[in-house]
Design a protein around this motif. Structure first.
Motif, PDB file in Angstrom:
ATOM      1  N   ARG A 139     -10.627 -53.487  82.970  1.00 50.76           N
ATOM      2  CA  ARG A 139      -9.635 -53.850  81.959  1.00 50.76           C
ATOM      3  C   ARG A 139     -10.027 -55.183  81.349  1.00 50.76           C
ATOM      4  O   ARG A 139     -10.498 -56.081  82.040  1.00 50.76           O
ATOM      5  N   LEU A 140      -9.820 -55.291  80.055  1.00 50.64           N
ATOM      6  CA  LEU A 140     -10.177 -56.513  79.342  1.00 50.64           C
ATOM      7  C   LEU A 140      -9.190 -57.606  79.695  1.00 50.64           C
ATOM      8  O   LEU A 140      -7.973 -57.450  79.520  1.00 50.64           O
ATOM      9  N   ASP A 141      -9.712 -58.707  80.213  1.00 49.23           N
ATOM     10  CA  ASP A 141      -8.885 -59.837  80.619  1.00 49.23           C
ATOM     11  C   ASP A 141      -8.735 -60.780  79.438  1.00 49.23           C
ATOM     12  O   ASP A 141      -9.611 -61.606  79.176  1.00 49.23           O
ATOM     13  N   GLU A 142      -7.642 -60.651  78.701  1.00 46.31           N
ATOM     14  CA  GLU A 142      -7.386 -61.471  77.514  1.00 46.31           C
ATOM     15  C   GLU A 142      -6.032 -62.150  77.646  1.00 46.31           C
ATOM     16  O   GLU A 142      -5.064 -61.527  78.080  1.00 46.31           O
ATOM     17  N   PRO A 143      -5.924 -63.433  77.239  1.00 47.79           N
ATOM     18  CA  PRO A 143      -4.630 -64.119  77.317  1.00 47.79           C
ATOM     19  C   PRO A 143      -3.599 -63.532  76.364  1.00 47.79           C
ATOM     20  O   PRO A 143      -2.408 -63.556  76.623  1.00 47.79           O
ATOM     21  N   ASP A 144      -4.040 -63.012  75.216  1.00 45.55           N
ATOM     22  CA  ASP A 144      -3.134 -62.440  74.229  1.00 45.55           C
ATOM     23  C   ASP A 144      -3.048 -60.936  74.456  1.00 45.55           C
ATOM     24  O   ASP A 144      -3.985 -60.196  74.186  1.00 45.55           O
ATOM     25  N   THR A 145      -1.918 -60.487  74.992  1.00 47.09           N
ATOM     26  CA  THR A 145      -1.756 -59.065  75.304  1.00 47.09           C
ATOM     27  C   THR A 145      -0.911 -58.338  74.266  1.00 47.09           C
ATOM     28  O   THR A 145      -0.459 -57.227  74.501  1.00 47.09           O
ATOM     29  N   ALA A 146      -0.692 -58.956  73.092  1.00 43.85           N
ATOM     30  CA  ALA A 146       0.138 -58.328  72.063  1.00 43.85           C
ATOM     31  C   ALA A 146      -0.462 -57.016  71.582  1.00 43.85           C
ATOM     32  O   ALA A 146       0.249 -56.093  71.205  1.00 43.85           O
ATOM     33  N   GLY A 158     -22.155 -50.989  78.416  1.00 42.95           N
ATOM     34  CA  GLY A 158     -21.215 -50.027  77.855  1.00 42.95           C
ATOM     35  C   GLY A 158     -20.672 -50.486  76.517  1.00 42.95           C
ATOM     36  O   GLY A 158     -20.562 -49.705  75.567  1.00 42.95           O
ATOM     37  N   CYS A 159     -20.328 -51.767  76.418  1.00 44.02           N
ATOM     38  CA  CYS A 159     -19.853 -52.325  75.148  1.00 44.02           C
ATOM     39  C   CYS A 159     -20.939 -52.251  74.071  1.00 44.02           C
ATOM     40  O   CYS A 159     -20.661 -51.946  72.911  1.00 44.02           O
ATOM     41  N   GLU A 160     -22.175 -52.512  74.472  1.00 37.96           N
ATOM     42  CA  GLU A 160     -23.274 -52.456  73.518  1.00 37.96           C
ATOM     43  C   GLU A 160     -23.448 -51.040  72.975  1.00 37.96           C
ATOM     44  O   GLU A 160     -23.659 -50.834  71.778  1.00 37.96           O
ATOM     45  N   LEU A 161     -23.351 -50.065  73.856  1.00 40.12           N
ATOM     46  CA  LEU A 161     -23.492 -48.682  73.430  1.00 40.12           C
ATOM     47  C   LEU A 161     -22.375 -48.277  72.470  1.00 40.12           C
ATOM     48  O   LEU A 161     -22.595 -47.547  71.507  1.00 40.12           O
ATOM     49  N   LEU A 162     -21.154 -48.785  72.713  1.00 37.89           N
ATOM     50  CA  LEU A 162     -20.004 -48.445  71.888  1.00 37.89           C
ATOM     51  C   LEU A 162     -19.924 -49.260  70.605  1.00 37.89           C
ATOM     52  O   LEU A 162     -19.149 -48.928  69.708  1.00 37.89           O
ATOM     53  N   GLY A 163     -20.695 -50.351  70.533  1.00 39.30           N
ATOM     54  CA  GLY A 163     -20.569 -51.251  69.402  1.00 39.30           C
ATOM     55  C   GLY A 163     -19.418 -52.222  69.547  1.00 39.30           C
ATOM     56  O   GLY A 163     -18.954 -52.804  68.574  1.00 39.30           O
ATOM     57  N   TRP A 164     -18.922 -52.398  70.780  1.00 36.54           N
ATOM     58  CA  TRP A 164     -17.842 -53.342  71.051  1.00 36.54           C
ATOM     59  C   TRP A 164     -18.418 -54.738  71.286  1.00 36.54           C
ATOM     60  O   TRP A 164     -19.589 -54.896  71.605  1.00 36.54           O
ATOM     61  N   ASN A 165     -17.564 -55.738  71.176  1.00 32.18           N
ATOM     62  CA  ASN A 165     -17.952 -57.120  71.438  1.00 32.18           C
ATOM     63  C   ASN A 165     -18.236 -57.293  72.931  1.00 32.18           C
ATOM     64  O   ASN A 165     -17.373 -57.029  73.774  1.00 32.18           O
ATOM     65  N   ARG A 166     -19.432 -57.763  73.266  1.00 32.87           N
ATOM     66  CA  ARG A 166     -19.820 -57.918  74.668  1.00 32.87           C
ATOM     67  C   ARG A 166     -19.265 -59.189  75.298  1.00 32.87           C
ATOM     68  O   ARG A 166     -19.396 -59.394  76.508  1.00 32.87           O
ATOM     69  N   ALA A 167     -18.630 -60.047  74.492  1.00 34.83           N
ATOM     70  CA  ALA A 167     -18.202 -61.346  74.999  1.00 34.83           C
ATOM     71  C   ALA A 167     -16.949 -61.270  75.869  1.00 34.83           C
ATOM     72  O   ALA A 167     -16.599 -62.227  76.547  1.00 34.83           O
TER      73      ALA A 167
END
Length: 340
Positions: A224-231, A247-256
């Protein structure tokens, strides 16, 4: 002034066709974004009184319909409101030739949940017909296969051989976990796939008996993505055979992003036994049939998630350089689940 050839009915059909194509110019653009115009108007989807299958004259019709029938036979008796028979309509001339008939069919089939399969061009027209009929979108999927699977070449993710992107009204009609469990048993060490689901409402089905099965699919490690903003809601990534970054690279998602483990991975070898024991889920003979199965199961509410989620993805990469490619040709099609 030159004479106008043809009957008044022919002239009317020409006007209707022009008006339809004007709508398609805008509807098709929104379709490319996964948000057909007016598709989410009206109350949340509930139980359907009847189910219908519309086959759009594609090369995938037979396999898709086989998966639909398998899922309907397996799950319809447990879905309240499901009728005893699945109505099937085949467009022998394709949607562009039969669009008036389809428009009339949708207008006259109230209290029906339609599942449809189309080529990409016909999908834009079908979107406009569904919008004009006041339909509500439950599930919209884009499905593609290719024989240029480069995921493991050079150790860097490339393009998976099977790619699926769904836009769903809510987690109550999720198809991703069902398809992932089908494909990981089908593909194993012979290819790769990706599945992305985006939910426009995060309302989940409370106390779902199948939440654990469809939320944590055997063979995948869940993050699960650990982000402070859960809106924006929870974002989940389910990986098999590769890291979250790859996995993010394959999907084109931000790897950061920082991905936190949310489950322990079950060996892919245990996948079939685990799912068959808990779900009694038949396995499909091919990837198109698997898509049909997942779409029908989602239409019946079998894949409902018990927790809120804004988006999630499943990514599988076959292990080792010794894997053999599954025989595939380049194919694309679009699937729909709509309520009339």
């Amino acid at each position: 002034m030159p004479a106008v050839a043809g009957s008044g009915r022919g002239l009317s059909m020409d006007v209707n066709r022009r008006n339809l194509m004007k709508g398609v110019l805008t509807g098709g653009t929104l379709l490319a974004l996964g948000i057909p115009p007016g598709a989410f108007a009206g109350p949340p989807p509930g139980r359907a009184g009847r189910f219908g299958l519309l086959l759009g004259n594609t090369p995938m019709d037979a396999a898709f319909a086989a998966g639909i029938r398998t899922a309907y036979a397996a799950h319809a008796n447990r879905a309240a409101g499901a009728g005893p028979a699945l109505r099937v309509v085949k467009l022998k001339g394709g949607l562009l030739n039969d669009y008036e008939m389809v428009g009339g069919l949708l207008e006259k089939s109230r209290d029906t949940r339609w599942i449809a399969v189309m080529d990409d061009g016909s999908a834009a027209v079908f979107t406009e017909l569904a919008r004009n009929a006041g339909a509500r979108l439950i599930l919209l999927g884009s499905h593609a296969s290719s024989n240029d699977d480069t995921t493991v070449r050079g150790g860097s993710p490339g393009i998976p051989g099977l790619r699926h992107v769904w836009a769903a009204a809510s987690p109550s009609h999720s198809a991703g976990g069902i398809l992932a469990s089908q494909l990981i048993a089908l593909v194993r060490d012979k290819g790769s796939f990706s599945i992305v689901e985006n939910f426009f409402s995060m309302q989940a089905q409370a106390d779902s008996d199948r939440a654990a099965i469809n939320g944590f699919v055997p063979g995948f490690m869940t993050y699960r993505l650990d982000e402070p903003d859960t809106a924006a809601g929870t974002v989940e990534l389910h990986c098999s055979g590769l890291s979250p970054a790859n996995g993010c690279e394959l999907l084109g998602w931000n790897r950061a992003g920082r991905w936190m483990p949310a489950s322990q991975q079950i060996s892919p070898h245990e996948t079939a036994a685990s799912v068959k024991k808990e779900e009694r889920q038949p396995y499909s003979a091919g990837w198109v049939e698997s898509v049909g199965y997942a779409v029908m199961a989602a239409a019946l509410g079998t894949g409902a998630l018990g927790e809120s989620c804004s988006s999630r993805a499943f990514v599988h990469q076959s292990a080792g350089e010794s894997r053999e490619e599954l025989p595939r040709v380049a194919e694309r099609f679009t699937s729909f689940v709509i309520d009339i």
